[in-house]
Design an enzyme around this catalytic site. Structure first.
Site, mmCIF file in Angstrom:
data_model
loop_
_atom_site.group_PDB
_atom_site.id
_atom_site.type_symbol
_atom_site.label_atom_id
_atom_site.label_comp_id
_atom_site.label_asym_id
_atom_site.label_seq_id
_atom_site.Cartn_x
_atom_site.Cartn_y
_atom_site.Cartn_z
ATOM 1 N N GLU A 1 -7.136 22.210 3.140
ATOM 2 C CA GLU A 1 -6.190 22.556 4.583
ATOM 3 C C GLU A 1 -6.644 23.048 5.811
ATOM 4 O OE1 GLU A 1 -2.802 24.536 3.198
ATOM 5 O OE2 GLU A 1 -2.582 22.956 1.504
ATOM 6 N N ASN B 1 -9.486 18.753 0.697
ATOM 7 C CA ASN B 1 -8.284 18.615 0.049
ATOM 8 C C ASN B 1 -7.018 18.703 1.233
ATOM 9 O OD1 ASN B 1 -6.379 17.936 -2.218
ATOM 10 N ND2 ASN B 1 -5.727 20.425 -2.173
ATOM 11 N N HIS C 1 2.598 16.140 -1.019
ATOM 12 C CA HIS C 1 4.048 16.446 -1.081
ATOM 13 C C HIS C 1 4.827 15.528 -0.370
ATOM 14 C CE1 HIS C 1 2.466 19.994 -3.030
ATOM 15 N NE2 HIS C 1 1.460 20.151 -2.220
ATOM 16 N N GLU D 1 -1.609 17.009 -5.281
ATOM 17 C CA GLU D 1 -0.435 17.703 -5.736
ATOM 18 C C GLU D 1 0.846 16.908 -5.358
ATOM 19 O OE1 GLU D 1 -0.759 21.084 -2.889
ATOM 20 O OE2 GLU D 1 -3.003 21.299 -3.303
ATOM 21 N N ASP E 1 4.338 15.559 -5.389
ATOM 22 C CA ASP E 1 5.802 15.884 -5.625
ATOM 23 C C ASP E 1 6.610 15.279 -4.595
ATOM 24 O OD1 ASP E 1 5.357 17.677 -3.506
ATOM 25 O OD2 ASP E 1 5.704 19.595 -4.618
HETATM 26 O O1 G2I Z 1 2.459 25.244 -0.840
HETATM 27 C C1 G2I Z 1 2.381 24.316 -1.797
HETATM 28 C C2 G2I Z 1 0.800 23.825 -2.152
HETATM 29 C C3 G2I Z 1 0.198 23.247 -0.891
HETATM 30 N N1 G2I Z 1 -1.208 22.951 -0.995
HETATM 31 C C4 G2I Z 1 -2.102 24.039 -1.593
HETATM 32 C C5 G2I Z 1 -1.422 24.716 -2.752
HETATM 33 O O2 G2I Z 1 -2.100 25.502 -3.232
HETATM 34 C C6 G2I Z 1 0.029 25.211 -2.328
HETATM 35 O O3 G2I Z 1 0.547 25.818 -3.761
HETATM 36 C C7 G2I Z 1 1.426 26.638 -3.710
HETATM 37 C C8 G2I Z 1 1.853 27.283 -4.869
HETATM 38 O O4 G2I Z 1 2.650 26.104 -5.604
HETATM 39 C C9 G2I Z 1 2.783 28.557 -4.874
HETATM 40 O O5 G2I Z 1 2.834 28.926 -6.030
HETATM 41 O O6 G2I Z 1 0.750 27.709 -2.863
HETATM 42 C C10 G2I Z 1 1.782 28.931 -2.715
HETATM 43 C C11 G2I Z 1 1.058 29.927 -1.708
HETATM 44 O O7 G2I Z 1 0.702 29.243 -0.461
HETATM 45 C C12 G2I Z 1 2.089 29.492 -3.929
HETATM 46 O O8 G2I Z 1 3.269 30.214 -3.607
HETATM 47 C C13 G2I Z 1 2.746 31.655 -4.019
HETATM 48 C C14 G2I Z 1 3.930 32.729 -3.295
HETATM 49 O O9 G2I Z 1 3.886 32.250 -1.925
HETATM 50 C C15 G2I Z 1 3.667 34.168 -3.579
HETATM 51 O O10 G2I Z 1 4.515 34.952 -3.015
HETATM 52 C C16 G2I Z 1 3.372 34.349 -5.290
HETATM 53 O O11 G2I Z 1 2.985 35.553 -5.233
HETATM 54 O O12 G2I Z 1 2.869 31.978 -5.340
HETATM 55 C C17 G2I Z 1 2.319 33.124 -5.658
HETATM 56 C C18 G2I Z 1 2.069 33.346 -7.180
HETATM 57 O O13 G2I Z 1 3.314 32.924 -7.945
#
Ligand code: G2I
Length: 484
Positions: free
Chosen positions: A171, A213, A250, A279, A281
């Site tokens: 990103e 990515n 997404h 990714e 969805d």
């Molecule tokens: O945001 C969707 C995705 C966009 N592209 C990069 C990916 O790495 C990203 O994944 C998401 C995860 O699916 C989430 O699970 O990235 C988020 C963070 O940018 C993740 O969220 C985080 C929460 O913000 C935190 O509060 C939490 O501690 O997940 C963490 C672990 O559960």
């Protein structure tokens, strides 16, 4: 300067032969129309991973380590998927919470689970403006650049040999019409931070594919898509070691499936990189969009596979949009059926495996030159000795740590075959988990594979193919091929 060879868009000979054999078999029947549909119905794989493997692709999901103990979750994971991406566990905040102190527990848990179930791993993500630990957020300039280089080196070295592809940089481009890089602390260390990350990753794990990515790069006409394209084009022309581009995809009403999605994938592939959907969805799991994404990937020879961003709707970062293939109870949704059907009806050649490119020396590169190493995944075909009763078998093995996909070509000798059985010998500890276009007897040790209804008839000198997937080490050759 050295660049990878141009992608081969022609179906490999084995696929052309396979089509010939299937059609030849169909032509010999009375009800040609019925039989022409049989390969899909009779051989239809029943899981996403097996079906994708039949197409020479993978089907993956994001995984959270803490959910592996959830029985519903891991049952679906183990049944359906053959690639995993740690959802958060390999990010900078998780792997280096304090400077120089590395923490791999949760990520290792996912990698170990994947390896013991014959799945591969996409590493995500080495350098990203988000999910940085606090100590990184407060660095800048040379200190941050050096911290990034050390982080990439340490993490890629820890997982060396275990990662199919790394999201090296995630990103880095801005949304909107500017086509500019995103402002971030990493970007402020100098515009070359991305190529430095790639060169560093190549030096640490020369066998992993190295990907850029991003999201909102699905629409070919978007400025962001074009900006990433120009960067990849520039990297390829200067020998910066990039092997693949990940499209997060997404999709929702604000970022809909674009009708030029296939153009986007094929245009990037034409630069000499693999493309992967990383990714996926889709808001309310729109079946048509899911089907289109799968069909588009299958239509692009260098589209290696598709990863959905979670298993059940309740696992999604956008749970309220119900964007995944399984509902909160783990039941298959309509979109699941659409995806599986699209995979099963795919008839395109598998992608050629991209060997990572080698970094060309440049004056600006602050890291050491990357060694030249070929991608470790695809072994050349081996052939059984001739002299078997009427047929020979050749194996093409795609092996990775803990698992493999074997594609076997059965070729008739000077007489036509009306049926065939191939046996292979698996090393102890290895097992067959899925088979397509053949009926397996047994799953370990000496395993026999017999033709199914539609591919037993093979004309003299012609070939047909079947495949199987397994855990452990695959067979390097066929033990015997027996004609009936
Ligand atoms: O945001 C969707 C995705 C966009 N592209 C990069 C990916 O790495 C990203 O994944 C998401 C995860 O699916 C989430 O699970 O990235 C988020 C963070 O940018 C993740 O969220 C985080 C929460 O913000 C935190 O509060 C939490 O501690 O997940 C963490 C672990 O559960």
């Amino acid at each position: 300067m050295k660049t990878a060879s141009a992608p081969d868009r022609r179906p490999p000979r084995s696929w052309r032969n396979r089509r010939t054999a299937v059609l030849a078999g169909a032509a010999g029947t009375l009800v040609a129309g019925l039989v022409l549909t049989m390969p899909n119905t009779a051989s239809a794989a029943t899981t996403l991973g097996a079906s994708a493997a039949e197409q020479g692709r993978y089907f993956g999901t994001a995984v959270a380590a803490y959910k592996l103990s959830d029985n519903t979750y891991s049952t679906i994971l183990n049944r359906e998927f053959n690639m995993v991406t740690p959802e958060n566990e390999m990010k900078w905040d998780a792997t280096e919470p304090s400077q120089g102190q590395f923490s791999y527990g949760s990520a290792d848990q996912i990698v170990n689970h994947a390896q013991s179930h014959g799945m591969r791993v996409r590493g995500h993500a080495l350098a990203w403006h988000s999910q940085q630990p606090g100590w990184v957020q407060s660095l800048s300039g040379t200190a941050l650049r050096n911290a990034m280089i050390n982080h990439v080196t340490q993490v890629a070295t820890h997982y060396k040999g275990k990662i199919y592809a790394w999201d090296v940089v995630n990103e880095a481009f801005a949304d909107g019409s500017s086509g500019a890089r995103r402002d971030s602390n990493l970007q402020r260390t100098g515009n070359d931070w991305i190529e430095v990350a790639f060169r560093t990753a190549r030096a640490a794990d020369p066998g992993a594919k190295l990907c850029y990515n991003d999201y909102n790069t699905d629409d070919w006409n978007q400025a962001k898509t074009q900006a990433v394209y120009r960067m990849v084009q520039d990297f390829k022309s200067r020998g910066v070691p990039i092997d693949c581009v990940g499209f997060q995809s997404h999709l929702n009403s604000g970022s809909p499936y674009p009708s030029n999605y296939r153009t986007t994938l094929s245009s990037f592939a034409a630069l000499g990189v693999d493309v992967q959907i990383t990714e996926l969805d889709i808001e309310q799991a729109n079946s048509t969009w899911y089907r289109n994404v799968v069909t588009d990937c299958l239509a692009v020879a260098r589209c290696n596979g598709i990863t959905v961003w979670g298993i059940r709707d309740s696992d999604s970062w956008r749970a309220s949009q119900n964007p995944l293939l399984f509902d909160g109870n783990g039941n298959k949704k309509a979109a699941y059926d659409a995806v599986l059907a699209a995979l099963n009806s795919g008839s395109t050649p598998p992608p050629t495996t991209a060997a990572p490119t080698t970094a060309a020396p440049t004056t600006a590169a602050p890291t050491t030159a990357a060694p030249t190493t070929a991608a470790p995944t695809t072994a050349p075909p081996t052939t059984t000795p001739p002299g078997n009763a009427g047929c020979t078998g050749t194996v093409t093995l795609n092996q990775w740590p803990g698992g493999f996909v074997a594609t076997v070509r059965v070729t008739a000798g000077s007489s036509a075959l009306s049926g065939w059985t191939v046996t292979v010998s698996l090393p102890s500890g290895s097992a067959v988990t899925n088979t397509w276009n053949a009926q397996a007897s047994g799953s370990s040790g000496s395993v026999g594979f017999t033709n199914v209804s539609y591919n037993g008839s093979v004309a003299a000198g012609q070939s047909t193919e079947f495949g199987f997937q397994g855990t452990g080490t695959g067979p390097g050759s066929v033990q015997s091929c027996t004609a009936r």
